[in-house]
Design an enzyme around this catalytic site. Structure first.
Site, PDB file in Angstrom:
ATOM      1  N   TRP A 212       0.806  -1.221  -0.106  1.00 41.22           N
ATOM      2  CA  TRP A 212       0.074  -0.068   0.071  1.00 41.22           C
ATOM      3  C   TRP A 212       0.947   1.228  -0.072  1.00 41.22           C
ATOM      4  O   TRP A 212       1.391   1.437   0.793  1.00 41.22           O
ATOM      5  CB  TRP A 212      -1.003   0.149   1.141  1.00 41.22           C
ATOM      6  CG  TRP A 212      -2.146  -0.861   1.354  1.00 41.22           C
ATOM      7  CD1 TRP A 212      -3.357  -0.426   1.414  1.00 41.22           C
ATOM      8  CD2 TRP A 212      -2.200  -2.262   1.196  1.00 41.22           C
ATOM      9  NE1 TRP A 212      -4.275  -1.479   1.566  1.00 41.22           N
ATOM     10  CE2 TRP A 212      -3.529  -2.580   1.436  1.00 41.22           C
ATOM     11  CE3 TRP A 212      -1.299  -3.253   1.063  1.00 41.22           C
ATOM     12  CZ2 TRP A 212      -4.102  -4.113   1.553  1.00 41.22           C
ATOM     13  CZ3 TRP A 212      -1.922  -4.702   1.087  1.00 41.22           C
ATOM     14  CH2 TRP A 212      -3.022  -4.924   1.202  1.00 41.22           C
TER      15      TRP A 212
ATOM     16  N   ILE B 193       1.475  -3.095  -6.475  1.00 46.22           N
ATOM     17  CA  ILE B 193       1.517  -1.950  -5.793  1.00 46.22           C
ATOM     18  C   ILE B 193       0.038  -1.705  -5.702  1.00 46.22           C
ATOM     19  O   ILE B 193      -0.797  -1.547  -6.605  1.00 46.22           O
ATOM     20  CB  ILE B 193       2.223  -0.948  -6.801  1.00 46.22           C
ATOM     21  CG1 ILE B 193       3.580  -1.172  -6.637  1.00 46.22           C
ATOM     22  CG2 ILE B 193       1.968   0.439  -6.106  1.00 46.22           C
ATOM     23  CD1 ILE B 193       4.434  -0.943  -5.259  1.00 46.22           C
ATOM     24  N   LYS B 194      -0.344  -1.072  -4.548  1.00 49.16           N
ATOM     25  CA  LYS B 194      -1.787  -0.718  -4.195  1.00 49.16           C
ATOM     26  C   LYS B 194      -1.620   0.663  -4.033  1.00 49.16           C
ATOM     27  O   LYS B 194      -0.736   1.358  -3.257  1.00 49.16           O
ATOM     28  CB  LYS B 194      -2.435  -1.105  -2.895  1.00 49.16           C
ATOM     29  CG  LYS B 194      -3.650  -0.539  -2.865  1.00 49.16           C
ATOM     30  CD  LYS B 194      -4.412  -1.029  -1.276  1.00 49.16           C
ATOM     31  CE  LYS B 194      -5.568  -0.182  -1.012  1.00 49.16           C
ATOM     32  NZ  LYS B 194      -6.124  -0.385   0.363  1.00 49.16           N
ATOM     33  N   GLN B 195      -2.284   1.693  -4.824  1.00 47.53           N
ATOM     34  CA  GLN B 195      -2.341   3.159  -4.925  1.00 47.53           C
ATOM     35  C   GLN B 195      -3.659   3.621  -5.097  1.00 47.53           C
ATOM     36  O   GLN B 195      -4.793   3.130  -5.683  1.00 47.53           O
ATOM     37  CB  GLN B 195      -1.406   3.439  -5.718  1.00 47.53           C
ATOM     38  CG  GLN B 195      -1.216   5.104  -6.137  1.00 47.53           C
ATOM     39  CD  GLN B 195      -0.400   5.483  -4.439  1.00 47.53           C
ATOM     40  OE1 GLN B 195      -1.317   6.001  -3.758  1.00 47.53           O
ATOM     41  NE2 GLN B 195       0.770   5.604  -4.423  1.00 47.53           N
TER      42      GLN B 195
END
Length: 355
Positions: free
Chosen positions: A201, A237-239
């Site tokens: 995150w 990837i968390k965005q």
């Protein structure tokens, strides 16, 4: 939900999002998700065979299994946003088993939640849906509240619970960022050694980033956070979806801050949300680490907003959506329907990556 239904639900945004062409960063420059994702992207890397198997397990599960896209249910709000504030709308989710049930019924690739939730039902469900242990959290009981991610678990505990991946948050830009980067880099190394994938995150957090706009969601700052996340070997990837741009420019009006280049805003991005999100993908080593965008808070137009986010992510070259509150703060059948609608965007052959 078919293409025409998706288009109808997008309303006034349909033409802009579905008809978008000629992004600033061309499609041929990015690594687009597909059924061969593990062979094409991760097989040449330093990831071990068990890690490859874990990533493939995640990508092979749920309604999106075999497409290269993922739909993940994340529920760490019991800690991050307090249990009462998160579950008051739908108290059944105080019982963590219902989180797992929602992920399964919702056709998700995996469920990302806390040590306590996974541990309470691990023997019943670990073989039925991929587990992702969210290993650190920002507890909001310290007064005054602070932005600091703290480890609530160990990598060994994730391994013992049968997890295929560990997830962590770093608050890039915060006073605590240095410790978190070093700590989570070590966590990810150990997770890879034990055969698990890693999801980060990559959140921006600093009160100074709130000016005329909230630059916590600017493409340039979130893009750099993504780049740092891939650097410590996050596999996914968390965005948050970008809502504006020019964070570096605004912050540099008051004092010297970071490094930027005017071509970011002229050659690499435009004001279109798909362009802004593609810049996030570009910072994930041109998509070698898959970008999943968060679904955001629950509101009055959850279905429309979720479909909009999914379309933007997919057309930008992202890997999927990780949506929690829009799903679990509803009756379970409605949460399932919303998750299925998100997944239908990624299953739709008419909705393609912008060229």
């Amino acid at each position: 939900m078919n293409f025409d239904e998706i288009s109808k639900h997008l309303g006034n945004d349909a033409e802009s999002l579905l008809g978008f062409k000629s992004p600033k960063i061309a499609k041929e420059l990015i690594h687009v998700p597909g059924s061969d994702w593990v062979d094409r992207i991760f097989a040449p890397t330093d990831r071990s065979i068990p890690v490859l198997r874990s990533i493939q397990t995640l990508l092979g599960s749920g309604r999106l299994g075999g497409t290269g896209y993922v739909s993940i249910l994340p529920v760490d709000q019991g800690i991050e946003h307090s249990a009462g504030a998160s579950f008051a709308k739908n108290p059944i989710y105080f019982d963590g088993e219902n989180i797992i049930k929602l992920a399964i019924e919702g056709g998700c690739n995996g469920v990302a939640t806390t040590l306590g939730v996974l541990g309470s039902v691990a023997r019943k469900y670990a073989h039925k849906i991929p587990f992702i242990l969210k290993i650190n959290h920002n507890e909001l009981l310290t007064y005054p509240n602070k932005s600091e991610q703290i480890l609530f678990a160990t990598v060994k505990q994730a391994y013992d619970q049968g997890c295929v991946a560990v997830g962590a948050t770093i608050y890039f830009g915060s006073a605590d960022a240095g410790r978190e980067i070093v700590e989570i880099s070590k966590v990810f190394q150990m997770a890879h050694e034990l055969g698990m994938a890693t999801i980060l995150w990559c959140y921006i957090r600093n009160n100074a980033f709130k000016k005329d706009k909230d630059y916590h969601v600017s493409a340039d700052l979130t893009g750099q956070a993504n780049h740092l996340g891939v650097t410590i070997q996050a596999d996914i990837i968390k965005q948050k979806l970008p809502e504006n741009n020019g964070g570096y420019n605004v912050l540099n009006q008051e004092s010297s801050y970071g490094k930027t280049d005017k071509r970011i805003y002229s050659d690499l991005t435009s004001d279109h949300p798909i362009d802004l999100t593609r810049y996030q993908v570009a910072n994930c080593y041109m998509g070698r680490a898959g970008l999943i965008n968060s679904g955001g808070a629950s509101g009055e137009n959850d279905l429309q907003e979720a479909l909009k986010t999914a379309v933007i992510n997919k057309r930008a070259g992202g890997m999927g959506l990780i949506s929690g509150r829009k799903a679990f703060q509803k009756p379970m059948k409605d949460g399932v329907a919303l998750l299925h609608a998100i997944q239908d965007v990624y299953l739709s052959k008419e909705i393609t990556v912008a060229q």
